[in-house]
Design a protein around this motif. Sequence first.
Motif, mmCIF file in Angstrom:
data_model
loop_
_atom_site.group_PDB
_atom_site.id
_atom_site.type_symbol
_atom_site.label_atom_id
_atom_site.label_comp_id
_atom_site.label_asym_id
_atom_site.label_seq_id
_atom_site.Cartn_x
_atom_site.Cartn_y
_atom_site.Cartn_z
ATOM 1 N N ASP A 155 0.742 -1.402 -0.204
ATOM 2 C CA ASP A 155 0.422 0.188 0.000
ATOM 3 C C ASP A 155 0.960 1.057 0.061
ATOM 4 O OD1 ASP A 155 -2.054 -1.702 0.207
ATOM 5 O OD2 ASP A 155 -2.444 -0.758 2.057
ATOM 6 N N LEU A 156 1.034 2.334 -0.823
ATOM 7 C CA LEU A 156 0.989 3.469 -0.623
ATOM 8 C C LEU A 156 0.085 4.543 -0.028
ATOM 9 C CD1 LEU A 156 3.764 5.358 -1.212
ATOM 10 C CD2 LEU A 156 2.272 5.557 -4.067
ATOM 11 N N LEU A 157 0.683 5.273 0.986
ATOM 12 C CA LEU A 157 -0.908 6.050 1.795
ATOM 13 C C LEU A 157 0.246 8.058 1.278
ATOM 14 C CD1 LEU A 157 -2.225 7.084 3.206
ATOM 15 C CD2 LEU A 157 -0.902 6.756 5.777
ATOM 16 N N LEU A 158 0.023 8.363 0.780
ATOM 17 C CA LEU A 158 0.569 9.788 1.060
ATOM 18 C C LEU A 158 -0.469 10.405 1.731
ATOM 19 C CD1 LEU A 158 0.451 10.844 -3.126
ATOM 20 C CD2 LEU A 158 2.054 10.005 -1.653
ATOM 21 N N MET A 159 0.647 11.486 2.096
ATOM 22 C CA MET A 159 -0.130 11.926 3.661
ATOM 23 C C MET A 159 0.183 14.104 2.974
ATOM 24 S SD MET A 159 0.336 11.093 7.335
ATOM 25 C CE MET A 159 2.490 10.002 6.813
ATOM 26 N N ASP A 160 -0.646 14.406 2.729
ATOM 27 C CA ASP A 160 -1.377 16.016 1.898
ATOM 28 C C ASP A 160 -0.413 17.106 3.404
ATOM 29 O OD1 ASP A 160 -0.055 14.784 -0.653
ATOM 30 O OD2 ASP A 160 -2.499 14.772 -0.512
ATOM 31 N N PRO A 161 0.338 18.263 2.379
ATOM 32 C CA PRO A 161 -0.323 19.227 3.781
ATOM 33 C C PRO A 161 -1.731 19.934 3.659
ATOM 34 C CG PRO A 161 1.657 19.469 1.865
ATOM 35 C CD PRO A 161 0.691 18.185 1.854
ATOM 36 N N PRO A 162 -2.174 20.524 4.810
ATOM 37 C CA PRO A 162 -1.760 20.712 6.433
ATOM 38 C C PRO A 162 -1.892 19.636 7.185
ATOM 39 C CG PRO A 162 -3.860 21.431 6.038
ATOM 40 C CD PRO A 162 -3.643 20.717 5.321
ATOM 41 N N THR A 163 -1.557 18.057 7.346
ATOM 42 C CA THR A 163 -2.121 16.906 7.806
ATOM 43 C C THR A 163 -0.952 17.144 9.243
ATOM 44 O OG1 THR A 163 -2.165 16.292 6.043
ATOM 45 C CG2 THR A 163 -1.794 14.432 7.779
ATOM 46 N N GLN A 164 0.352 17.537 8.876
ATOM 47 C CA GLN A 164 1.422 17.368 10.023
ATOM 48 C C GLN A 164 0.969 17.982 10.734
ATOM 49 O OE1 GLN A 164 2.810 14.229 10.006
ATOM 50 N NE2 GLN A 164 1.956 13.923 8.497
ATOM 51 N N GLN A 165 0.397 19.643 9.898
ATOM 52 C CA GLN A 165 0.334 20.891 10.794
ATOM 53 C C GLN A 165 -0.805 20.160 12.531
ATOM 54 O OE1 GLN A 165 0.020 23.724 8.240
ATOM 55 N NE2 GLN A 165 -0.632 24.804 9.743
#
Length: 193
Positions: A155-165
């Motif tokens: 599986d590939l998961l992309l965590m796009d901004p602003p998720t980490q914020q």
Amino acid sequence: MTTATPCLRHWPGWVGAAEADGWLEGLQREVPWKQESITVYGRRHAMPRLTCWMADPGCGYRYSGLDNAIEPWTPLTTAIRQRVGAAAAQEFNSLLLNYYRDGRDAMGWHADDEAELDPQAPIASLSLGASRSLRFRPRRRDTAPTLAVELGHGDLLLMDPPTQQHWQHGLPRRLKVEAPRLNLTFRVVRLPE
Ligand SMILES: O=C(O)CCC(=O)C(=O)O
């Protein structure tokens, strides 16, 4: 402000099972895995997983109080970086590899929001091996419910901004799991101008 959900793009089985098997076996064998220790409330603990930081020269990264030595890219991680970069439309210059030997290995709540990381770039996470659940919770606890994404082999998961914020994520123990799992998070470290 918290985004109501983390900004995630999930491709189950992004890489086919046979190729994912080869990547799992190749990475277990060729990556210089390390067992790091961290200090929590003044006490040293072995990290509950093995790790390795691979990156372009100059892309140092410090997390959990650890200065990670930069390991050079291998032929396999170079090939995977190219494939993941094409899928994410993003050039990545660094990679944190995590090796969960079985379901007792885990990762605590955190956000990948260190100053070294480019906050405008996605983080791309590739999972190989045992299926495990990645949990997300809002940093301001009262703003949205916790959610979980089950990450399987390839599986590939992309965590796009602003998720980490706005969101933390963590991988809880799953004691019934006996098989190993690898997770590769491709990142963009900011280089001095
Ligand atoms: O193993 C996972 O899926 C999560 C890894 C992670 O949170 C990280 O590398 O920051």
